[in-house]
Enzyme design. Sequence first.
Site, mmCIF file in Angstrom:
data_model
loop_
_atom_site.group_PDB
_atom_site.id
_atom_site.type_symbol
_atom_site.label_atom_id
_atom_site.label_comp_id
_atom_site.label_asym_id
_atom_site.label_seq_id
_atom_site.Cartn_x
_atom_site.Cartn_y
_atom_site.Cartn_z
ATOM 1 N NE ARG A 104 -2.019 1.712 3.657
ATOM 2 C CZ ARG A 104 -2.574 1.731 4.868
ATOM 3 N NH1 ARG A 104 -3.804 1.292 5.042
ATOM 4 N NH2 ARG A 104 -1.889 2.160 5.894
ATOM 5 C CB CYS A 106 -1.411 6.094 2.591
ATOM 6 S SG CYS A 106 -2.706 7.196 3.201
#
Length: 126
Positions: A104, A106
């Site tokens: 991920r 972000c």
Amino acid sequence: MSKTIIHTETAPGAIGPYSQGVRAGGFIFISGQLPVDPATGEMPKGSIRELTRQSLTNIKHILEAAGSSMDNVVKTTVFLKDLSDFAAMNQAYAEFFPADCPARSCVQAAALPKDAAVEIEVIALA
């Protein structure tokens, strides 16, 4: 290699010249999903947790329409209007990825479409 466009009525329609998702080369690429309720076409008012859940629910429906699932997600990118929402977003995100989490990124975005607080895109195995 061919590509297949993915579309479902259980997730919001595209608000521009793009597809909800595309299957290509053994992968499914899901366009960034805003926390839009597909039934109303509107973004509900709510906490970042609720908004994150809506974005991820939209993604779940698109993946299911493609014959895949959240278990097959290998990479996510989360765009937040305010990075101070990170911890609260993370709590809702963990509900969808409780174990064997995907990679991920972000980032805080200066602005998101429709002045959204969150937008999430994913890459999954087909």
